[in-house]
Design an enzyme around this catalytic site. Structure first.
Site, PDB file in Angstrom:
ATOM      1  CE1 TYR A  99      -6.078  -4.492  -7.027  1.00  0.00           C
ATOM      2  CE2 TYR A  99      -4.561  -5.264  -5.349  1.00  0.00           C
ATOM      3  CZ  TYR A  99      -4.842  -4.443  -6.422  1.00  0.00           C
ATOM      4  OH  TYR A  99      -3.872  -3.580  -6.897  1.00  0.00           O
TER       5      TYR A  99
ATOM      6  CG  HIS B 198      -6.482   1.975  -6.259  1.00  0.00           C
ATOM      7  ND1 HIS B 198      -7.126   0.788  -6.029  1.00  0.00           N
ATOM      8  CD2 HIS B 198      -5.505   1.675  -7.137  1.00  0.00           C
ATOM      9  CE1 HIS B 198      -6.567  -0.179  -6.740  1.00  0.00           C
ATOM     10  NE2 HIS B 198      -5.575   0.339  -7.419  1.00  0.00           N
TER      11      HIS B 198
END
Length: 304
Positions: free
Chosen positions: A50, A116
């Site tokens: 992120y 992820h």
């Protein structure tokens, strides 16, 4: 704030997660964290990618300016994506990614770490070695996955000894594929196609918490469906029921997800303090069966 058990653990966690993907864009990240916590949200979701780690750093610096204790929070991060290059579940990458997140978050441990995106070259034994090392060193307490189907999870479990307690999946009123295929069993229409291997049922059987990401989006990041003129029937229904339940369309869209008995959490990625409050308060709403189905149908779905 409604609390649920986190997977097969004894942790009581908030039904709403604050997703921190946009934390570096928040006007006042301190107030964002405080607002979430004041309204019962104790779960914060990160990922090493992120904004190339900046969101974790902003969260760290903001948390230091609050009076909130680290031990009162559930901090989760994800790893395994090398943006634009590959997915990497190698032992070295997992350990390195976790070490990086710990440093950026300013904490000694993660309450949870998720893989992820599925790595086509995954070696379960390598994942197992990484998980065992991180657990033994006290750096990660619980493990899970993101965007994985039952077969991929079962493959990991051939070597991984720790329970996989969560699966982060896109789910919401305009992303109902996991619901559709269950309703359309033994049919031949498009909605009967099982793309995910019975993920909802698998998660319930195996005590895995589904964490619903981008719950207010439609399409592939095409935008939000709430107050969108492309979806007049759905928004009319959301406004009607929101007024009845004393919430907002956004709150109702959250309550729709939490009404499902599959032990789900809603990931709210907003950095708007008022919207955080709306979503948190809506976690207490329990939609009737009829109202839940009326929203499902208003979204363009059908029943066989």
């Amino acid at each position: 704030m409604r609390k649920i058990k986190f997977g097969s653990t004894d942790l009581d966690v908030s039904a709403v997660i604050l997703g921190c993907m946009r934390m570096n864009k928040a006007e006042d990240p301190v107030r964002v964290i405080e607002t979430a916590y004041e309204h019962g949200i104790n779960f914060f979701d990160h990922a090493d990618i992120y904004s190339k780690g900046e969101c974790e750093e902003v969260f760290r610096d903001a948390l230091k300016k609050t009076s909130i204790k680290r031990e009162d929070l559930i901090i989760q991060s994800k790893c395994g994506i090398v943006p634009g290059v590959m997915f990497d579940f190698s032992k070295e990458h997992i350990i390195e990614a976790v070490e990086g997140s710990l440093q950026r978050l300013g904490t000694d441990y993660l309450d949870a770490m998720l893989l992820h995106r599925p790595d086509a070259l995954v070696e379960p034994e390598e994942v197992a070695e990484a998980f065992s090392k991180l657990e033994k060193e006290g750096k990660v307490r619980h493990f899970g996955v993101s965007n994985q189907n039952p077969s991929q999870i079962e493959l990991l479990k051939t070597a991984v000894k720790q329970p996989l307690v969560a699966n982060q999946l896109q789910f919401g009123i305009m992303h109902t594929g996991m619901i559709d295929q269950g309703i359309h069993v033994n049919m031949t229409d498009d909605r009967s196609v099982d793309h995910d291997g019975g993920l909802i049922e698998y998660s319930r059987i195996n005590q895995m918490t589904i964490q619903a990401w981008s719950p207010y989006q439609y399409g592939f990041f095409e935008g939000v469906f709430i107050d969108n003129p492309k979806f007049p029937e759905l928004n009319e229904k959301l406004k009607e029921l929101a007024a009845r339940y004393g919430t907002t369309p956004t709150g109702l869209a959250s309550a729709w997800i939490l009404r499902h008995p599959a032990n789900m959490q809603v990931i709210a990625g907003t950095m708007n303090e008022q919207r955080i409050k709306e979503i948190a308060e809506a976690a207490e709403i329990v939609l009737s069966r009829e109202d839940w189905y009326s929203i499902y149908l208003a979204a363009g779905n059908d029943l066989p």
